[in-house]
Every structure is written in structure tokens, then in C-alpha cells.
Design a protein around this motif. Sequence first.
Motif, PDB file in Angstrom:
ATOM      1  N   UNK A  23       0.807  -1.225   0.000  1.00  0.00           N
ATOM      2  CA  UNK A  23       0.000   0.000   0.000  1.00  0.00           C
ATOM      3  C   UNK A  23       0.836   1.270   0.000  1.00  0.00           C
ATOM      4  N   UNK A  24       2.132   1.145   0.298  1.00  0.00           N
ATOM      5  CA  UNK A  24       2.982   2.334   0.361  1.00  0.00           C
ATOM      6  C   UNK A  24       3.715   2.612  -0.955  1.00  0.00           C
ATOM      7  N   UNK A  25       3.521   1.771  -1.955  1.00  0.00           N
ATOM      8  CA  UNK A  25       4.215   1.961  -3.227  1.00  0.00           C
ATOM      9  C   UNK A  25       3.729   3.242  -3.901  1.00  0.00           C
ATOM     10  N   UNK A  26       4.660   4.096  -4.230  1.00  0.00           N
ATOM     11  CA  UNK A  26       4.318   5.344  -4.916  1.00  0.00           C
ATOM     12  C   UNK A  26       4.192   5.091  -6.413  1.00  0.00           C
ATOM     13  N   UNK A  27       3.266   5.806  -7.037  1.00  0.00           N
ATOM     14  CA  UNK A  27       3.032   5.618  -8.468  1.00  0.00           C
ATOM     15  C   UNK A  27       4.191   6.148  -9.289  1.00  0.00           C
ATOM     16  N   UNK A  28       4.463   5.471 -10.396  1.00  0.00           N
ATOM     17  CA  UNK A  28       5.410   5.941 -11.416  1.00  0.00           C
ATOM     18  C   UNK A  28       4.710   5.747 -12.760  1.00  0.00           C
ATOM     19  N   UNK A  29       5.137   6.479 -13.790  1.00  0.00           N
ATOM     20  CA  UNK A  29       4.459   6.347 -15.085  1.00  0.00           C
ATOM     21  C   UNK A  29       4.490   4.924 -15.643  1.00  0.00           C
ATOM     22  N   UNK A  84       8.045  -5.890  -2.416  1.00  0.00           N
ATOM     23  CA  UNK A  84       6.818  -5.495  -1.712  1.00  0.00           C
ATOM     24  C   UNK A  84       6.168  -6.715  -1.074  1.00  0.00           C
ATOM     25  N   UNK A  85       5.608  -6.511   0.088  1.00  0.00           N
ATOM     26  CA  UNK A  85       4.874  -7.565   0.794  1.00  0.00           C
ATOM     27  C   UNK A  85       3.429  -7.112   0.983  1.00  0.00           C
ATOM     28  N   UNK A  86       2.565  -8.081   1.277  1.00  0.00           N
ATOM     29  CA  UNK A  86       1.160  -7.799   1.551  1.00  0.00           C
ATOM     30  C   UNK A  86       0.897  -8.141   3.017  1.00  0.00           C
ATOM     31  N   UNK A 142      -1.439  -0.956  -7.022  1.00  0.00           N
ATOM     32  CA  UNK A 142      -0.624  -0.213  -7.983  1.00  0.00           C
ATOM     33  C   UNK A 142      -1.505   0.500  -9.000  1.00  0.00           C
ATOM     34  N   UNK A 143      -2.549  -0.198  -9.492  1.00  0.00           N
ATOM     35  CA  UNK A 143      -3.456   0.419 -10.450  1.00  0.00           C
ATOM     36  C   UNK A 143      -4.159   1.622  -9.827  1.00  0.00           C
TER      37      UNK A 143
END
Length: 277
Positions: A216-222, A246-248, A270-271
Amino acid sequence: MTAPRHVIRIEDPDDPRIAAFRSIRERDLTGRENRFIAEGTVVLRMLAAAHARGGDFAAEKLLLLENRVAGLAEELAAFPPDVPVYVASASVLDAIAGFHLHRGVLALGHRQTVASPADLIDRLPASALVVMAAGISNHDNIGSIFRNAAAFGADAVIMDATSCDPLYRKALRVSVGGVLKVPYARSGSIEENLSLLLQRGFEVWALSPAGRAEVRTIAAAPRMALITGTEGSGLPSAILDRFNTARIAQAPGLDSLNAATATGIALYEIARAQGRL
């Protein structure tokens, strides 16, 4: 009202016109050289849509249980007139397939173009989300991964050569036709495919129960790619050491989630971060 589709009745299981449907399970094991069997109403609908789009997939012929025809008028009308529709009784259809086919809906499709991972990646838009599968040998898992990819708007699925064929009948059925919707490539090693993504500006995240970041902490990239590994052993340590992991988060007591389930959760996050949902 949709006009009735002309159908051709099959009385003999050895009729050469439906030879491609004979002994389905055995042919699943030996492969069909870019031909595949689509099973069920929803997958039939997806094949019709793929055929209408042109490009990767086309339908060659259909084989239906006789009492399913009337209820499939809309789906059948979506196929061009040159795609023959064969019908048979339950006993004849079972003799053709080699087992009791309770759905009664089959189509023979053809994958007309087979893209390499490099070709597929080069066709992706500036903002893209890719799923990478490494060593996924379970057909239920590969089908579910494609279903997740379609549901969350992924642009492509890239598999290494050791992953199973998503056009295997069960994988295609489990994907609910997602295999016919999401562009994919299956060849090379995971290292080679990851190098292609890095060269084209993708930020890569590897899924692992011991991942350094919570998904949930992954920041978006193009441009983002999510890698998932096989059940049990997961991804190779060389991949986990080299890339973001990344872990869940989950309740204590279980080692990890099923590969397809974990991929679906991570894809959703991510989406959503990319603004796709």
C-alpha cells in the motif's frame, strides 16, 4: 431481434469437420500450434470480441450442444458468417470431447500473431502497468493472473519460457477470457525480460512475503512492472536482492498468499496509485 444463425448438425463423432475438437484433454497436453479451445459462454463472448478487433486472435469454428443454440443467438451473431457453427447431441458431443462436457460450448481459436517480449514492451504507452510471471506452472494460477490483469487494467502480461501456456483450455477458462483481452508474450528468462523493462524506463517491484515495503505504500510511477514468482520457492534471491520488493500485510499464522491472489491484491494497489481505478 437477432436472426437465427445457420448451424451444421454433426451426427458422427468421427466427422472430419470437427476433428480439431476430438479428445480435448489429450490435445491439451500435446499442444495445438497456436490453436486453442475456448470453453463456456463468457469465453465465447470474449473470443467474438477479440475476433472483431482483429490482430492477435481469430475464431475458426464453433461446436455447441444442440440445446444451447437458441440461448446463444446474440453471441453467435457476433461472429462473422464464415465461422461455421456445428451442433451435436449430448452423447455425440461427449464422444467427440472424450468426457462429459456439461457446458456444451466450445470454439476453436487461432493465435495469429505471437509477439516477443521486446516487441510487446515497445508497443506499450508512456504510462503502463505490466505483470511479469516467473515460473508459474499452475494453470489455475496463470488463468487467475490474467483475470486480475484484465480487471485492474494492466497493459500486458510477460511470462518467462518456464511459465505454462495461458492458452491451455483450463487456464483460458479460469481467466474468464482475460487471456484474449490482455496482450502477452511468453519467452526468454525472467532476467532477460526484466532487462528489457529497465531499458525502457520501468520501475520494477517484486512480490515477496519478506518484501521491504508494504504494497500500500508503493508510490506511483508512469511505467511500473510487478513480478510474481511460483508457489513455494517464490522469486530467485538474485531478483529480490536487485529490485524493489513489496509484501502484503496479513494476519499471523500463514506463510504467504497464493501467487494469483497476491498478484491481484498488489495489482489493485498499484493500479489505484496510478489512477487507473
